[in-house]
Design an enzyme around this catalytic site. Sequence first.
Site, PDB file in Angstrom:
ATOM      1  N   TYR A   1      -1.863  -1.218  10.476  1.00  0.00           N
ATOM      2  CA  TYR A   1      -1.961  -1.531   9.045  1.00  0.00           C
ATOM      3  C   TYR A   1      -0.738  -1.001   8.278  1.00  0.00           C
ATOM      4  CZ  TYR A   1      -3.852  -1.378   4.248  1.00  0.00           C
ATOM      5  OH  TYR A   1      -4.047  -1.519   2.901  1.00  0.00           O
TER       6      TYR A   1
ATOM      7  N   SER B   1       0.849  -1.203   0.000  1.00  0.00           N
ATOM      8  CA  SER B   1       0.000   0.000   0.000  1.00  0.00           C
ATOM      9  C   SER B   1       0.877   1.243   0.000  1.00  0.00           C
ATOM     10  CB  SER B   1      -0.872   0.018   1.264  1.00  0.00           C
ATOM     11  OG  SER B   1      -1.508   1.275   1.421  1.00  0.00           O
TER      12      SER B   1
HETATM   13  P1  NAD Z   1     -11.303  -6.128  -0.395  1.00  0.00           P
HETATM   14  O1  NAD Z   1     -11.977  -6.035   0.898  1.00  0.00           O
HETATM   15  O2  NAD Z   1     -12.123  -6.216  -1.604  1.00  0.00           O
HETATM   16  O3  NAD Z   1     -10.267  -7.333  -0.408  1.00  0.00           O
HETATM   17  C1  NAD Z   1      -9.590  -7.767   0.758  1.00  0.00           C
HETATM   18  C2  NAD Z   1      -9.827  -9.234   0.898  1.00  0.00           C
HETATM   19  O4  NAD Z   1      -9.028  -9.769   1.949  1.00  0.00           O
HETATM   20  C3  NAD Z   1     -11.261  -9.613   1.269  1.00  0.00           C
HETATM   21  O5  NAD Z   1     -12.071  -9.742   0.135  1.00  0.00           O
HETATM   22  C4  NAD Z   1     -11.074 -10.931   1.996  1.00  0.00           C
HETATM   23  O6  NAD Z   1     -11.400 -12.000   1.137  1.00  0.00           O
HETATM   24  C5  NAD Z   1      -9.593 -10.988   2.298  1.00  0.00           C
HETATM   25  N1  NAD Z   1      -9.348 -11.305   3.710  1.00  0.00           N
HETATM   26  C6  NAD Z   1      -9.275 -10.454   4.759  1.00  0.00           C
HETATM   27  N2  NAD Z   1      -9.059 -11.149   5.885  1.00  0.00           N
HETATM   28  C7  NAD Z   1      -8.988 -12.462   5.538  1.00  0.00           C
HETATM   29  C8  NAD Z   1      -8.775 -13.658   6.268  1.00  0.00           C
HETATM   30  N3  NAD Z   1      -8.566 -13.663   7.588  1.00  0.00           N
HETATM   31  N4  NAD Z   1      -8.795 -14.833   5.578  1.00  0.00           N
HETATM   32  C9  NAD Z   1      -8.985 -14.859   4.232  1.00  0.00           C
HETATM   33  N5  NAD Z   1      -9.181 -13.742   3.501  1.00  0.00           N
HETATM   34  C10 NAD Z   1      -9.183 -12.568   4.151  1.00  0.00           C
HETATM   35  O7  NAD Z   1     -10.348  -4.834  -0.473  1.00  0.00           O
HETATM   36  P2  NAD Z   1      -9.106  -4.466  -1.410  1.00  0.00           P
HETATM   37  O8  NAD Z   1      -8.918  -3.017  -1.213  1.00  0.00           O
HETATM   38  O9  NAD Z   1      -9.264  -5.012  -2.759  1.00  0.00           O
HETATM   39  O10 NAD Z   1      -7.894  -5.184  -0.673  1.00  0.00           O
HETATM   40  C11 NAD Z   1      -6.926  -5.949  -1.352  1.00  0.00           C
HETATM   41  C12 NAD Z   1      -5.544  -5.546  -0.898  1.00  0.00           C
HETATM   42  O11 NAD Z   1      -5.297  -4.208  -1.317  1.00  0.00           O
HETATM   43  C13 NAD Z   1      -5.335  -5.568   0.610  1.00  0.00           C
HETATM   44  O12 NAD Z   1      -4.078  -6.168   0.897  1.00  0.00           O
HETATM   45  C14 NAD Z   1      -5.293  -4.095   0.969  1.00  0.00           C
HETATM   46  O13 NAD Z   1      -4.497  -3.868   2.120  1.00  0.00           O
HETATM   47  C15 NAD Z   1      -4.667  -3.518  -0.276  1.00  0.00           C
HETATM   48  N6  NAD Z   1      -4.860  -2.075  -0.464  1.00  0.00           N
HETATM   49  C16 NAD Z   1      -6.098  -1.553  -0.679  1.00  0.00           C
HETATM   50  C17 NAD Z   1      -6.228  -0.187  -0.854  1.00  0.00           C
HETATM   51  C18 NAD Z   1      -7.570   0.466  -1.097  1.00  0.00           C
HETATM   52  O14 NAD Z   1      -7.672   1.673  -1.076  1.00  0.00           O
HETATM   53  N7  NAD Z   1      -8.618  -0.270  -1.328  1.00  0.00           N
HETATM   54  C19 NAD Z   1      -5.095   0.648  -0.808  1.00  0.00           C
HETATM   55  C20 NAD Z   1      -3.863   0.067  -0.594  1.00  0.00           C
HETATM   56  C21 NAD Z   1      -3.746  -1.286  -0.422  1.00  0.00           C
END
Ligand code: NAD
Length: 303
Positions: free
Chosen positions: A209, A196
Amino acid sequence: MADKQAPDQVFRSGALKDPKLPRPGFPAQTQPFPGLASKMEPRPDHGEASYRGTGRLNGKRALITGGDSGIGAAAAIAFAREGADVAINYLPDEQQDADSVIAAIEAEGRKAIAIPGDITDEGFCASLVEQAVSALGGLDVLVNNAGRQQFCEDLTDLTTESFDATMKTNVYAPFWITRAALPHLENGASIIITSSVQAFSPSAILFDYAQSKAANVAFAQSLAKQLAPRGIRVNAVCPGPYWTALQVSGGQPTEKVEVHGKKEPLARPGQPVEIAPIYVLLASDEASYITGEYFGSVGGSGL
Ligand code: NAD
Ligand code: MG
């Protein structure tokens, strides 16, 4: 089938200023963790109706954690359209989102494997890899993408349980899953971890985080050196504000969700489909001199 979950904004011109791209001023909304993309307003665009593949991953076999929604779902759909078979992991509560991603992969004529389960459990992480390898007949691409983000405004309110859950999900699980996958990965394999912008610009309210995401960058940089002699590449992707369930299920206070992405020069959050090309490139053989790197997509501020 795949269209069932497609967002209203199905047309993207690709232009930065496409007026159809959702902009801040989002409806107030909150869901319990882990949240469902299908209940978001507007629904995130995972590329269901727009991502076009060109065979860049023909014959590859990929495992994507958090592949039910958001960035992982966009990567899963793009991988399938590029010719890969894909296994996705997610939490059992997310079956509804997972079903639509599985349908989108199958619509491409690719193998789609659904493996629900909690990656904070070390034993499950080992079994996840075994199930994926056995169903796919091997493994070429591992995407450690699942993540937990729960904001906390005051360190004295941050419980050990919550800190531990963030570290287990974001730091331990990628270690456990990758360790289990390594015996199956061969020369040409690719490991990708979703870090991130928080790794470089930590927010006051994302203390645990942000640290976990900094660890994800070090994961890629260290492991790339270790695995180069085996011909296995390792890279990190560092998104900025993306429109996903993570943000509306405890990732940010509701009032910040309403203006998610507004501070960026592009003045909007990214839609998950807009970061999928980075995952495709890193998974593909075209990236044969790209390892130990991190790639941002932040909305104009840079990393
Ligand atoms: P999202 O909620 O769609 O995806 C995150 C997924 O993590 C969930 O769908 C879930 O299936 C999985 N997860 C969480 N805890 C879990 C567990 N204990 N066991 C199994 N699965 C689990 O959101 P996203 O934003 O697509 O997140 C994907 C990645 O992107 C993450 O690593 C997040 O930190 C990173 N990220 C997101 C953003 C943003 O703004 N959305 C920014 C930077 C980084
Ligand atoms: Mg999800």
